[in-house]
Design a protein around this motif. Structure first.
Motif, PDB file in Angstrom:
ATOM      1  N   SER A   1       0.806  -1.247   0.016  1.00 29.70           N
ATOM      2  CA  SER A   1      -0.159   0.011  -0.150  1.00 29.70           C
ATOM      3  C   SER A   1       0.920   1.189   0.215  1.00 29.70           C
ATOM      4  O   SER A   1       0.611   2.271  -0.580  1.00 29.70           O
ATOM      5  CB  SER A   1      -1.007   0.007   1.241  1.00 29.70           C
ATOM      6  N   ALA A   2       1.991   1.276   0.905  1.00 30.62           N
ATOM      7  CA  ALA A   2       2.664   2.523   0.760  1.00 30.62           C
ATOM      8  C   ALA A   2       3.603   2.607  -0.429  1.00 30.62           C
ATOM      9  O   ALA A   2       3.519   3.840  -1.079  1.00 30.62           O
ATOM     10  CB  ALA A   2       3.742   2.183   1.703  1.00 30.62           C
ATOM     11  N   ILE A   3       3.680   1.529  -0.922  1.00 31.84           N
ATOM     12  CA  ILE A   3       4.656   1.583  -2.503  1.00 31.84           C
ATOM     13  C   ILE A   3       3.640   2.242  -3.752  1.00 31.84           C
ATOM     14  O   ILE A   3       3.909   3.168  -4.399  1.00 31.84           O
ATOM     15  CB  ILE A   3       4.971   0.180  -3.028  1.00 31.84           C
TER      16      ILE A   3
ATOM     17  N   SER B   1      12.497  13.077  -1.299  1.00 35.73           N
ATOM     18  CA  SER B   1      12.443  12.362  -0.350  1.00 35.73           C
ATOM     19  C   SER B   1      11.304  11.229  -0.650  1.00 35.73           C
ATOM     20  O   SER B   1      11.561  10.083  -0.013  1.00 35.73           O
ATOM     21  CB  SER B   1      11.783  13.250   0.547  1.00 35.73           C
ATOM     22  N   ALA B   2      10.205  11.402  -1.579  1.00 38.83           N
ATOM     23  CA  ALA B   2       9.624  10.370  -1.475  1.00 38.83           C
ATOM     24  C   ALA B   2      10.049   9.188  -2.285  1.00 38.83           C
ATOM     25  O   ALA B   2       9.908   7.934  -2.415  1.00 38.83           O
ATOM     26  CB  ALA B   2       8.270  10.775  -2.723  1.00 38.83           C
TER      27      ALA B   2
ATOM     28  N   ALA C   1      12.037   3.786  -2.227  1.00 39.11           N
ATOM     29  CA  ALA C   1      13.107   2.433  -1.907  1.00 39.11           C
ATOM     30  C   ALA C   1      13.098   1.970  -0.652  1.00 39.11           C
ATOM     31  O   ALA C   1      13.343   0.676  -0.651  1.00 39.11           O
ATOM     32  CB  ALA C   1      14.556   3.403  -2.358  1.00 39.11           C
ATOM     33  N   GLU C   2      12.884   2.467   0.414  1.00 40.47           N
ATOM     34  CA  GLU C   2      12.939   1.881   1.513  1.00 40.47           C
ATOM     35  C   GLU C   2      11.821   0.752   1.852  1.00 40.47           C
ATOM     36  O   GLU C   2      12.031   0.032   2.356  1.00 40.47           O
ATOM     37  CB  GLU C   2      12.923   2.919   2.800  1.00 40.47           C
ATOM     38  N   VAL C   3      10.478   1.237   1.304  1.00 41.67           N
ATOM     39  CA  VAL C   3       9.388   0.464   1.545  1.00 41.67           C
ATOM     40  C   VAL C   3       9.502  -0.679   0.656  1.00 41.67           C
ATOM     41  O   VAL C   3       9.236  -2.015   0.964  1.00 41.67           O
ATOM     42  CB  VAL C   3       8.302   0.877   1.590  1.00 41.67           C
ATOM     43  N   ARG C   4      10.175  -0.697  -0.286  1.00 40.48           N
ATOM     44  CA  ARG C   4      10.427  -1.752  -1.560  1.00 40.48           C
ATOM     45  C   ARG C   4      11.358  -2.662  -0.762  1.00 40.48           C
ATOM     46  O   ARG C   4      11.417  -3.888  -0.864  1.00 40.48           O
ATOM     47  CB  ARG C   4      10.830  -1.470  -2.792  1.00 40.48           C
ATOM     48  N   GLY C   5      12.418  -2.033  -0.210  1.00 42.49           N
ATOM     49  CA  GLY C   5      13.356  -2.808   0.508  1.00 42.49           C
ATOM     50  C   GLY C   5      12.970  -3.855   1.920  1.00 42.49           C
ATOM     51  O   GLY C   5      13.355  -4.891   1.723  1.00 42.49           O
TER      52      GLY C   5
ATOM     53  N   LEU D   1      18.851   4.745  -1.652  1.00 40.05           N
ATOM     54  CA  LEU D   1      18.854   4.536  -0.287  1.00 40.05           C
ATOM     55  C   LEU D   1      19.749   5.309   0.199  1.00 40.05           C
ATOM     56  O   LEU D   1      20.771   5.764  -0.413  1.00 40.05           O
ATOM     57  CB  LEU D   1      18.962   3.322   0.206  1.00 40.05           C
ATOM     58  N   LYS D   2      19.550   5.824   1.606  1.00 41.20           N
ATOM     59  CA  LYS D   2      20.827   6.761   2.049  1.00 41.20           C
ATOM     60  C   LYS D   2      21.530   5.950   2.783  1.00 41.20           C
ATOM     61  O   LYS D   2      21.532   4.700   3.018  1.00 41.20           O
ATOM     62  CB  LYS D   2      19.940   7.649   3.049  1.00 41.20           C
ATOM     63  N   THR D   3      22.776   6.546   3.260  1.00 43.09           N
ATOM     64  CA  THR D   3      23.716   5.923   4.000  1.00 43.09           C
ATOM     65  C   THR D   3      23.845   6.314   5.619  1.00 43.09           C
ATOM     66  O   THR D   3      24.350   5.646   6.366  1.00 43.09           O
ATOM     67  CB  THR D   3      25.227   5.889   3.609  1.00 43.09           C
ATOM     68  N   ASP D   4      23.042   7.343   5.927  1.00 42.39           N
ATOM     69  CA  ASP D   4      23.234   7.711   7.428  1.00 42.39           C
ATOM     70  C   ASP D   4      21.994   8.027   8.332  1.00 42.39           C
ATOM     71  O   ASP D   4      21.811   8.741   8.916  1.00 42.39           O
ATOM     72  CB  ASP D   4      23.821   9.199   7.230  1.00 42.39           C
ATOM     73  N   VAL D   5      20.875   7.221   7.881  1.00 39.26           N
ATOM     74  CA  VAL D   5      19.898   7.120   8.699  1.00 39.26           C
ATOM     75  C   VAL D   5      19.432   5.993   9.368  1.00 39.26           C
ATOM     76  O   VAL D   5      18.417   5.822   9.973  1.00 39.26           O
ATOM     77  CB  VAL D   5      18.534   7.560   7.572  1.00 39.26           C
ATOM     78  N   GLY D   6      20.388   5.182   9.428  1.00 38.96           N
ATOM     79  CA  GLY D   6      20.439   3.785  10.313  1.00 38.96           C
ATOM     80  C   GLY D   6      20.517   4.088  11.761  1.00 38.96           C
ATOM     81  O   GLY D   6      20.936   5.140  12.274  1.00 38.96           O
ATOM     82  N   PRO D   7      20.504   3.014  12.503  1.00 42.34           N
ATOM     83  CA  PRO D   7      20.215   1.730  12.263  1.00 42.34           C
ATOM     84  C   PRO D   7      18.585   1.301  12.139  1.00 42.34           C
ATOM     85  O   PRO D   7      18.272   0.158  11.655  1.00 42.34           O
ATOM     86  CB  PRO D   7      20.814   0.853  13.311  1.00 42.34           C
ATOM     87  N   GLY D   8      17.826   2.283  12.496  1.00 42.61           N
ATOM     88  CA  GLY D   8      16.264   1.853  12.574  1.00 42.61           C
ATOM     89  C   GLY D   8      15.708   2.140  11.219  1.00 42.61           C
ATOM     90  O   GLY D   8      14.489   1.886  11.275  1.00 42.61           O
ATOM     91  N   ARG D   9      16.353   2.494  10.198  1.00 42.58           N
ATOM     92  CA  ARG D   9      15.764   2.586   8.864  1.00 42.58           C
ATOM     93  C   ARG D   9      16.809   1.923   7.940  1.00 42.58           C
ATOM     94  O   ARG D   9      17.956   1.653   8.148  1.00 42.58           O
ATOM     95  CB  ARG D   9      15.662   3.954   8.257  1.00 42.58           C
ATOM     96  N   LEU D  10      15.951   1.434   6.684  1.00 42.03           N
ATOM     97  CA  LEU D  10      16.959   0.720   5.781  1.00 42.03           C
ATOM     98  C   LEU D  10      17.857   1.617   5.123  1.00 42.03           C
ATOM     99  O   LEU D  10      17.579   2.710   4.643  1.00 42.03           O
ATOM    100  CB  LEU D  10      15.771   0.137   5.005  1.00 42.03           C
ATOM    101  N   THR D  11      19.129   1.427   4.925  1.00 47.01           N
ATOM    102  CA  THR D  11      20.210   2.323   4.278  1.00 47.01           C
ATOM    103  C   THR D  11      20.798   1.255   3.281  1.00 47.01           C
ATOM    104  O   THR D  11      20.557  -0.019   3.085  1.00 47.01           O
ATOM    105  CB  THR D  11      21.277   2.604   5.431  1.00 47.01           C
ATOM    106  N   LYS D  12      21.751   1.811   2.684  1.00 43.60           N
ATOM    107  CA  LYS D  12      22.485   1.005   1.609  1.00 43.60           C
ATOM    108  C   LYS D  12      23.290   0.051   2.283  1.00 43.60           C
ATOM    109  O   LYS D  12      23.186  -1.128   1.655  1.00 43.60           O
ATOM    110  CB  LYS D  12      23.365   1.944   0.871  1.00 43.60           C
ATOM    111  N   GLY D  13      23.892   0.210   3.313  1.00 46.11           N
ATOM    112  CA  GLY D  13      24.561  -0.790   4.023  1.00 46.11           C
ATOM    113  C   GLY D  13      23.886  -1.780   4.452  1.00 46.11           C
ATOM    114  O   GLY D  13      24.138  -3.179   4.464  1.00 46.11           O
ATOM    115  N   ALA D  14      22.533  -1.546   5.030  1.00 44.39           N
ATOM    116  CA  ALA D  14      21.647  -2.584   5.399  1.00 44.39           C
ATOM    117  C   ALA D  14      21.340  -3.669   4.334  1.00 44.39           C
ATOM    118  O   ALA D  14      21.091  -4.738   4.406  1.00 44.39           O
ATOM    119  CB  ALA D  14      20.465  -2.193   6.235  1.00 44.39           C
TER     120      ALA D  14
END
Length: 565
Positions: A120-122, A134-135, A140-144, A193-206
């Motif tokens: 639904s979010a996608i 931002s969207a 990308a986060e919700v697909r991930g 994806l971003k690299t600096d919003v973890g660990p509670g959000r999905l990042t490139k590293g994650a």
């Protein structure tokens, strides 16, 4: 843009039938938002995709499926009654699960609910992403996250669900098709994806870390009942490539103190790559990973006399023996900092100020010392200065008048082996300083992936490719990185093979929702335990809940039950 976002919020509220109050709570979710802004409103579409993670990582959901079904954990009916719950934990440990098992059903519902929210979010974010950066990131986060939830479904039940239209029927994928779909979804989102919003959000590293796990387990997930898994060079090369990328290209670091990975302030611990955000202002946080294993006479905070344990799961004799076998005549607590950290230092006068009270961490054995009171959830004893008395803990749940909380190793499903003092316990995460009843208001993030796993998975891939020396180097790096207490930093190993690596994964990742997956991959899941003899390879997958089968019965043959159930 503002009107578009407000319309999107309304759509999501209607899709999930939320009240305005619920939606406002998600908007204020600190794991995803800062000050009030348009981006924060966009985030309120994303927040529901993450919001059920704390529930998934409850002690009685994903945790018991992954740990109680393994050689690491066991949960008898304490005192013949507590935690029996219709035998669901017995089923899990003995690999005799029924499609009606409530713990399996609850975990299935968690994951399918979050998959639905992701879809639904996608749908909501896709048109916004064409014009708003931002969207695009949030999409990308919700697909991930959808790919992550599908990866969990594939691990537990051997199925994944491909769905783009919320109103359409999902396509059920299994085996190679499911692995390829999840891989392609992860690969598709990395660039946004971003690299600096973890660990509670999905990042490139994650995502690279999750891809590492995907490729390592792909051999199992393609053919879960195989006698010998085919760990292909192509998969192992990807494990090495992606784990190396996480290690070298992102800002992660090994924690010198092992147990700081599980501390109340671990949101800023640089070893964490991806985690369930449980900072104190999040209403969904819980302390159940701390309270569940500990005695009902055990209290974690002198300020809250209602905050006790519950005498739940214990480690098995077999898992404890693996520590003994590794260190021989040396007590594991004296040999390996991952086994135990003594934090409760009792003064000579046996009284302690509230601010100085800290719980020991790790594996608890034998007679326990702690706060003193006259009965269950009664006020604690204090001296004239208001300091708290510490002494041997009376066990109010056992019949004997002089019973103390004295954990014995032997634990099984007999009447004697199920008593409240049976089985060594685990207090790996730090007890929340604000939990009023022992279960609520967790402060520690719950670890999903941390840097140590990248070294250990890379070591495993190297072993499969014949690079024994490279594998030994990676495992030793993890062991010798724990330098905060040098006297118990594990010594470097001199040899490496798959059996040693399996043992090392147990020492490093116990109580972290991984053991069942590891046991299957290493060919250990059918091994006998004291209370388990079933060696049917078809029990590697759990039964699809009967409620799910019944709920899709209008579409003939849509959701087929797993073999042997």
């Amino acid at each position: 843009m503002k009107n578009t976002i407000k319309t999107a919020i309304l759509i999501v509220a209607l899709l999930f039938n939320w009240s305005c109050t619920d939606l406002e709570e998600q908007v204020l979710d600190e794991s995803l938002t800062g000050n009030v802004s348009e981006d924060e409103l966009v985030t309120s579409v994303v927040a529901p995709v993450y919001s059920n993670l704390s529930r998934l990582f409850l002690h009685t959901h994903l945790f018991c499926l992954q740990i109680i079904s393994s050689d690491e954990g066991i949960l008898p009916a304490r005192g013949g009654k507590d935690w029996y719950d219709g035998g669901v934990f017995y089923q899990l440990h003995q690999h005799e699960c029924l499609p009606t098992n409530a713990k399996i059903r609850d975990t299935w519902n968690d994951l399918t609910n979050m998959l639905s929210r992701s879809v639904s979010a996608i749908e909501t974010l896709t048109p916004m992403a064409e014009t708003d950066a931002s969207a695009k990131t949030f999409l990308a986060e919700v697909r991930g996250m959808r790919a992550y939830y599908n990866m969990m479904m594939l691990d537990l039940w051997g199925v994944a669900f491909q769905k783009e239209d919320p109103n359409a029927l999902s396509v059920v994928l299994r085996g190679e098709d499911a692995v390829d779909y999840i891989r392609s979804e992860f690969e598709a989102v990395i660039g946004d994806l971003k690299t600096d919003v973890g660990p509670g959000r999905l990042t490139k590293g994650a995502v690279y870390a999750l891809l590492t796990r995907l490729h390592m387990n792909a051999a199992v997930w393609r053919d879960p009942y195989a006698t010998n898994f085919n760990f292909t060079d192509a998969d192992m090369d990807k494990v090495i490539e992606y784990s190396t990328k996480v290690i070298n290209e992102y800002d992660y670091e090994m924690s010198p103190e092992y147990f700081e990975c599980f501390a109340n302030d671990n949101h800023t611990n640089k070893e964490l790559i991806f985690a369930v955000d449980q900072r104190p202002d999040l209403s969904s946080s819980h302390n159940r990973m701390c309270y569940w294993s500990m005695s009902g006479s055990f209290y974690g905070n002198p300020l809250f006399p209602d905050g006790d344990g519950t005498d739940g799961g214990a480690i098995t004799q077999e898992f404890y023996q693996s520590w003994v076998d590794a260190y021989g005549d040396v007590d594991p607590a004296d040999a390996d900092c991952r086994f135990f950290w003594e934090r409760l230092i009792i003064p000579e006068d046996s009284t302690i100020a509230a601010e100085d009270f800290k719980l020991n961490r790790g594996i608890y054995r034998g007679l326990q010392y702690g706060l003193q009171n006259d009965g269950h959830k009664q006020p604690f004893h204090v001296d004239a200065e208001g300091e708290y008395y510490i002494g041997p803990v009376k066990d109010v749940r056992r019949a004997a008048a002089d019973a103390y909380v004295d954990y014995l190793l032997e634990v099984d499903f007999t009447a004697e082996g199920s008593d409240y003092n049976r089985g060594y316990r685990v207090e790996k995460y730090e007890w929340s300083s604000v939990s009023t009843n022992g279960t609520n208001k967790g402060e520690h993030d719950l670890v999903i992936v941390r840097l140590a796993d990248m070294y250990m998975l890379r070591a495993e891939a190297k072993l499969h490719k014949g690079d024994k020396d490279g594998a030994l180097t990676d495992v030793n790096f993890v062991r010798t990185s724990r330098t905060a207490r040098l006297e118990v930093t594990p010594p470097a190993l001199t040899d490496m093979n798959l059996d040693i690596l399996f043992r090392e994964r147990g020492f490093e990742f116990y109580w972290e929702h991984q053991r069942r997956t590891d046991m299957i991959r290493f060919g250990k899941y059918e091994d006998p335990l004291i209370e388990k003899t079933n060696n049917d390879v078809r029990k590697r997958l759990f039964p699809i809940p009967q409620t799910a089968i019944d709920g899709t019965s209008v579409v003939d043959g849509y959701l087929v039950q797993n073999e042997s159930y």
